[in-house]
Design a protein around this motif. Structure first.
Motif, short mmCIF file in Angstrom:
data_model
loop_
_atom_site.label_atom_id
_atom_site.label_comp_id
_atom_site.label_asym_id
_atom_site.label_seq_id
_atom_site.Cartn_x
_atom_site.Cartn_y
_atom_site.Cartn_z
N ARG A 21 50.78 70.30 43.09
CA ARG A 21 50.96 71.85 43.26
C ARG A 21 49.47 72.25 43.47
O ARG A 21 49.40 73.35 44.08
CB ARG A 21 51.78 72.45 41.96
N ASN A 23 47.16 71.37 44.64
CA ASN A 23 46.70 70.86 46.13
C ASN A 23 47.34 71.72 47.02
O ASN A 23 46.97 71.85 48.27
CB ASN A 23 46.46 69.67 46.46
N ASN A 24 48.45 72.21 46.98
CA ASN A 24 49.56 72.85 47.70
C ASN A 24 50.02 74.07 46.87
O ASN A 24 51.27 74.21 46.39
CB ASN A 24 50.57 72.21 47.91
N ASP A 26 51.39 77.07 47.52
CA ASP A 26 52.77 77.31 47.95
C ASP A 26 53.90 76.68 47.35
O ASP A 26 55.31 76.89 47.98
CB ASP A 26 52.61 78.08 49.45
N MET A 27 53.81 75.48 47.14
CA MET A 27 54.84 74.60 47.11
C MET A 27 55.33 74.85 45.79
O MET A 27 55.01 75.06 44.89
CB MET A 27 54.32 73.21 46.96
N GLU A 62 50.49 62.53 50.08
CA GLU A 62 50.25 63.63 49.30
C GLU A 62 50.45 63.24 47.72
O GLU A 62 49.65 63.50 46.75
CB GLU A 62 50.90 65.06 49.51
N VAL A 131 51.64 69.79 53.78
CA VAL A 131 50.61 69.33 52.44
C VAL A 131 49.34 69.39 52.93
O VAL A 131 48.85 69.30 54.20
CB VAL A 131 51.28 67.87 52.04
N ALA A 132 48.27 69.29 51.78
CA ALA A 132 46.89 69.34 52.12
C ALA A 132 46.49 68.09 52.68
O ALA A 132 45.38 68.34 53.36
CB ALA A 132 46.50 69.78 50.72
#
Length: 159
Positions: A21, A23-24, A26-27, A62, A131-132
């Motif tokens: 989360r 790293n991302n 908006d997830m 990820e 994903v990042a």
């Protein structure tokens, strides 16, 4: 079917999910948990079938990255599985995608006793969620992946 989340303590699972989360941003929490769960299944399959070429989908990768960042937890996980699963990152690209390796990986996860969240095991052009992570795993000569001990002298480095 086996429960992949049981491979980690609740605190360990929560920590890896938080890394996904972070790293991302908006997830959703639920999506991050799904990704980490599939990454755990991938690591089990890679450890259980170490001579077979496997690779995670970009989305599952990820979660694998997040697991690896928790080095003690990841080392303990791999130790418990009896085989350390190394990560060799390569820049991603559709020309490097091998759908047969992805399909084989899903089959091996099922053979290891897990159900697969198939929505997270798609090719690079059909991902459920962005994903990042910006790497993939490619065959020689482009790199050492898909993850297969026979592809390289070592599988060190990476994340």
């Amino acid at each position: 079917m086996r429960n992949a989340r049981a491979l980690l303590t609740p605190q360990g699972f929560e920590g890896v999910t938080a890394t996904v989360r972070d790293n991302n941003p908006d997830m959703t929490e639920a999506t991050a948990e799904r990704i980490v769960t599939e990454a755990l299944k991938f690591v089990v399959a890679a450890a259980q079938f170490p001579t077979v070429s496997v690779q995670p989908s970009r989305v599952v990768d990820e979660g694998w990255h997040a697991l690896i960042l928790h080095t003690r937890l990841y080392a303990k996980l791999c130790n418990g599985l009896g085989h350390f699963v190394n990560h060799v990152p390569e820049r991603r690209g559709p020309e490097r995608h091998d759908p047969h390796t992805l399909t084989r990986t899903v089959v091996l996860i099922e053979q290891a006793g897990y159900s697969v969240d198939i929505d997270l095991w798609t090719g690079p052009t059909k991902t459920l969620v962005g994903v990042a992570a910006n790497c993939s795993h490619t065959p020689v000569p482009g790199g050492c992946g898909p993850i297969n001990p026979g592809n390289c002298a070592t599988h060190g480095g990476g994340k």
